[in-house]
Enzyme design. Sequence first.
Site, PDB file in Angstrom:
ATOM      1  N   TRP A 167       0.857  -1.199   0.000  1.00  0.00           N
ATOM      2  CA  TRP A 167       0.000   0.000   0.000  1.00  0.00           C
ATOM      3  C   TRP A 167       0.888   1.242   0.000  1.00  0.00           C
ATOM      4  O   TRP A 167       2.106   1.126   0.243  1.00  0.00           O
ATOM      5  CB  TRP A 167      -0.936   0.003   1.227  1.00  0.00           C
ATOM      6  CG  TRP A 167      -2.184   0.802   0.984  1.00  0.00           C
ATOM      7  CD1 TRP A 167      -2.506   2.000   1.537  1.00  0.00           C
ATOM      8  CD2 TRP A 167      -3.253   0.462   0.097  1.00  0.00           C
ATOM      9  NE1 TRP A 167      -3.720   2.428   1.044  1.00  0.00           N
ATOM     10  CE2 TRP A 167      -4.194   1.509   0.160  1.00  0.00           C
ATOM     11  CE3 TRP A 167      -3.507  -0.613  -0.765  1.00  0.00           C
ATOM     12  CZ2 TRP A 167      -5.373   1.512  -0.601  1.00  0.00           C
ATOM     13  CZ3 TRP A 167      -4.669  -0.614  -1.509  1.00  0.00           C
ATOM     14  CH2 TRP A 167      -5.597   0.438  -1.432  1.00  0.00           C
ATOM     15  N   ASP A 237       0.537  10.919  -0.091  1.00  0.00           N
ATOM     16  CA  ASP A 237      -0.482  11.978  -0.023  1.00  0.00           C
ATOM     17  C   ASP A 237      -1.835  11.406   0.354  1.00  0.00           C
ATOM     18  O   ASP A 237      -2.004  10.188   0.470  1.00  0.00           O
ATOM     19  CB  ASP A 237      -0.573  12.694  -1.382  1.00  0.00           C
ATOM     20  CG  ASP A 237      -1.168  11.805  -2.467  1.00  0.00           C
ATOM     21  OD1 ASP A 237      -0.839  10.603  -2.521  1.00  0.00           O
ATOM     22  OD2 ASP A 237      -1.969  12.300  -3.267  1.00  0.00           O
ATOM     23  N   GLU A 240      -3.073   8.664  -1.618  1.00  0.00           N
ATOM     24  CA  GLU A 240      -2.341   7.405  -1.433  1.00  0.00           C
ATOM     25  C   GLU A 240      -1.484   7.017  -2.631  1.00  0.00           C
ATOM     26  O   GLU A 240      -1.226   5.841  -2.858  1.00  0.00           O
ATOM     27  CB  GLU A 240      -3.327   6.250  -1.140  1.00  0.00           C
ATOM     28  CG  GLU A 240      -4.411   6.629  -0.163  1.00  0.00           C
ATOM     29  CD  GLU A 240      -5.247   5.448   0.290  1.00  0.00           C
ATOM     30  OE1 GLU A 240      -5.085   5.072   1.455  1.00  0.00           O
ATOM     31  OE2 GLU A 240      -6.019   4.909  -0.520  1.00  0.00           O
ATOM     32  N   GLU A 241      -1.075   8.017  -3.406  1.00  0.00           N
ATOM     33  CA  GLU A 241      -0.366   7.699  -4.642  1.00  0.00           C
ATOM     34  C   GLU A 241       1.060   8.232  -4.716  1.00  0.00           C
ATOM     35  O   GLU A 241       1.912   7.627  -5.361  1.00  0.00           O
ATOM     36  CB  GLU A 241      -1.149   8.276  -5.841  1.00  0.00           C
ATOM     37  CG  GLU A 241      -2.508   7.655  -6.003  1.00  0.00           C
ATOM     38  CD  GLU A 241      -3.376   8.380  -7.026  1.00  0.00           C
ATOM     39  OE1 GLU A 241      -4.257   7.742  -7.599  1.00  0.00           O
ATOM     40  OE2 GLU A 241      -3.153   9.589  -7.244  1.00  0.00           O
ATOM     41  N   GLU A 488     -18.312   7.211  -4.681  1.00  0.00           N
ATOM     42  CA  GLU A 488     -17.101   8.031  -4.630  1.00  0.00           C
ATOM     43  C   GLU A 488     -17.065   9.040  -5.779  1.00  0.00           C
ATOM     44  O   GLU A 488     -16.725  10.202  -5.613  1.00  0.00           O
ATOM     45  CB  GLU A 488     -15.883   7.102  -4.714  1.00  0.00           C
ATOM     46  CG  GLU A 488     -14.549   7.787  -4.620  1.00  0.00           C
ATOM     47  CD  GLU A 488     -13.406   6.781  -4.773  1.00  0.00           C
ATOM     48  OE1 GLU A 488     -13.196   6.277  -5.897  1.00  0.00           O
ATOM     49  OE2 GLU A 488     -12.744   6.464  -3.762  1.00  0.00           O
TER      50      GLU A 488
HETATM   51  C1  NOJ Z   1      -6.850   3.096  -4.309  1.00  0.00           C
HETATM   52  C2  NOJ Z   1      -6.535   4.386  -3.640  1.00  0.00           C
HETATM   53  O1  NOJ Z   1      -7.255   4.491  -2.471  1.00  0.00           O
HETATM   54  C3  NOJ Z   1      -6.793   5.521  -4.585  1.00  0.00           C
HETATM   55  O2  NOJ Z   1      -6.604   6.746  -3.965  1.00  0.00           O
HETATM   56  C4  NOJ Z   1      -5.854   5.347  -5.720  1.00  0.00           C
HETATM   57  O3  NOJ Z   1      -6.049   6.375  -6.663  1.00  0.00           O
HETATM   58  C5  NOJ Z   1      -6.032   3.992  -6.362  1.00  0.00           C
HETATM   59  N1  NOJ Z   1      -5.974   2.940  -5.386  1.00  0.00           N
HETATM   60  C6  NOJ Z   1      -5.003   3.766  -7.422  1.00  0.00           C
HETATM   61  O4  NOJ Z   1      -3.730   3.757  -6.848  1.00  0.00           O
HETATM   62  C1  NOJ Z   2      -9.280   6.634  -1.925  1.00  0.00           C
HETATM   63  C2  NOJ Z   2      -8.969   8.039  -1.581  1.00  0.00           C
HETATM   64  O1  NOJ Z   2      -8.015   8.510  -2.494  1.00  0.00           O
HETATM   65  C3  NOJ Z   2      -8.456   8.148  -0.183  1.00  0.00           C
HETATM   66  O2  NOJ Z   2      -8.275   9.495   0.144  1.00  0.00           O
HETATM   67  C4  NOJ Z   2      -9.395   7.510   0.784  1.00  0.00           C
HETATM   68  O3  NOJ Z   2      -8.836   7.550   2.074  1.00  0.00           O
HETATM   69  C5  NOJ Z   2      -9.699   6.090   0.388  1.00  0.00           C
HETATM   70  N1  NOJ Z   2     -10.099   5.987  -0.987  1.00  0.00           N
HETATM   71  C6  NOJ Z   2     -10.815   5.503   1.228  1.00  0.00           C
HETATM   72  O4  NOJ Z   2     -11.984   6.232   1.046  1.00  0.00           O
END
Ligand code: NOJ
Ligand code: NOJ
Length: 522
Positions: A167, A237, A240-241, A488
Amino acid sequence: MFPLIPFVVVAYLALYAFAISIPSQSVLRTTLHREKTSLGPQSSLDSWIEQQEKISLEKLLANVAPGGSNTRDAAPGTVIASPSKQHPNYYYQWVRDAAITMNTLVILYSSHPSSYLSSKLMPIIESYATISTKIQHTPNPSGLFDDLSGLGEPKFNVDGSAYTENWGRPQRDGPALRALTLMAYLRAFNQTHPVLWTSLGGIDRFADLYSANLPANSTIKADLEYVSRFWQEPGFDLWEEVDGLHFFTAMVQLRALREGSTLAAAFGDPGAAKFYREQADSLEKTLLPRFWNVEKDHLVETLNSPRSGLDCGVMLGALHGTPSSCSISPSDSSTCNYAPYTDEILASLLAMIKDQRYRFPINTIPPFREGDADVDELAGVGIGRYPEDGYNGYETIPGTGNPWFLCTSSVSEILYRTHAYLTHSKSLRVTSRGLPFWRALVPAILSPATFDENSSEFKEALRRLKEVGDGFLAVVRRHADGEGSLSEQFDRVTGFMRGAENLTWSFGAFLEAVRAREATTS
Ligand code: NOJ
Ligand code: NOJ
């Protein structure tokens, strides 16, 4: 000396209570059970908002344990990001989503502490405090509790155990957001139980949450120590990327350190009060100014990134990184740096809206062409995470990103909070940095100037802030389904919802926008 301490605690908490007690009329009307009314497309935005507010709270609570209908196998105090268990699997507790959601519940509780709703919320919030302590201590791929590294872990299984797959970790906004929520809870509890607080001795009753002991063995202090130790270190960030230093993360860290310094003083921990204040000052002076990009004339979300930097995270940083009291009494300017109404945030917001308007086909119906003279640059459109986003809710393919509900609602919240700020400050000061935004809002504003509350420009600015804010909520309305569900994302071409269904954060961001909207009419 000793009897002074509870007094100081009470005084501190009373002083800060106002920050979370901005009245929310709607909560009075909010019950856990919604009446069945059907609203056709012609009904006013006001009635839709009223109904959607009830639905949003109901659907948000369905994702929170104990009690939530979607959380039967989740440990008490857990917030699931979404009930979706596959395509995509969001059936986890994210530290960020949970803290933001619980903060919304703390605000609801503190607005009407003796309501039926609040009697349901109190045990939920207390369970959140308990599970927070537990997951802090759970060894995980980011590390351990002992050296605090484990606090940067972004997500856990719903039973509180560690998630061990690959992750984007660590994510350093989580501890700051969790501390902010738990501190808001302490203030809310004190405000609503002043007698109980004094008789129980607030400090002892809440020693699990804050005590001066080092190494930190209390939940809030562990989070504040984490923030102090790691704010200069890169991390992933909020999306999460990307690994780096981020505006959203820095903003919530700064607010946590400032509020933490005050809390430490109140809990008889003057050394920590000083240390957190020094860390806050240093973050504010050395890191935050780097996010303003002089060539681009807007804030960037991540330093040294190949991306444009336009990002919904900048708006969320303003919303979660400053207390909502800034709009009402911005007494301490440093606490309110980069608050929603500031030039830097409004300039970045305008640039983001301009980008998103032409990025998604659904935003150009009726068809607008870039450069059309009569286009309202601020007309409501769907807003996504950032221009380069390729995550379509299920997988990442360049060019397939979509608008997000939580980002679209957050635009409204920024504008409503700016409205409240203008109302309270009774004048509008347009600087050269803020001019592009204010001119887009009120075309009669042609150059930097100060407009007093009797001027037509000031009155028009207020009217437009509300109108434009409502325009973005109307977009949320258009893409929600008939049941008031919010996923979302909504598809850039068809407009239909996609990605994780019933996303908890989508409902929370909508509720926060509506709360800010109510403050514009009081
Ligand atoms: C799931 C993450 O929560 C989301 O923020 C991200 O864009 C995608 N995976 C792709 O990495
Ligand atoms: C993806 C989002 O990018 C992230 O900010 C969030 O924490 C997770 N999904 C879970 O909702």
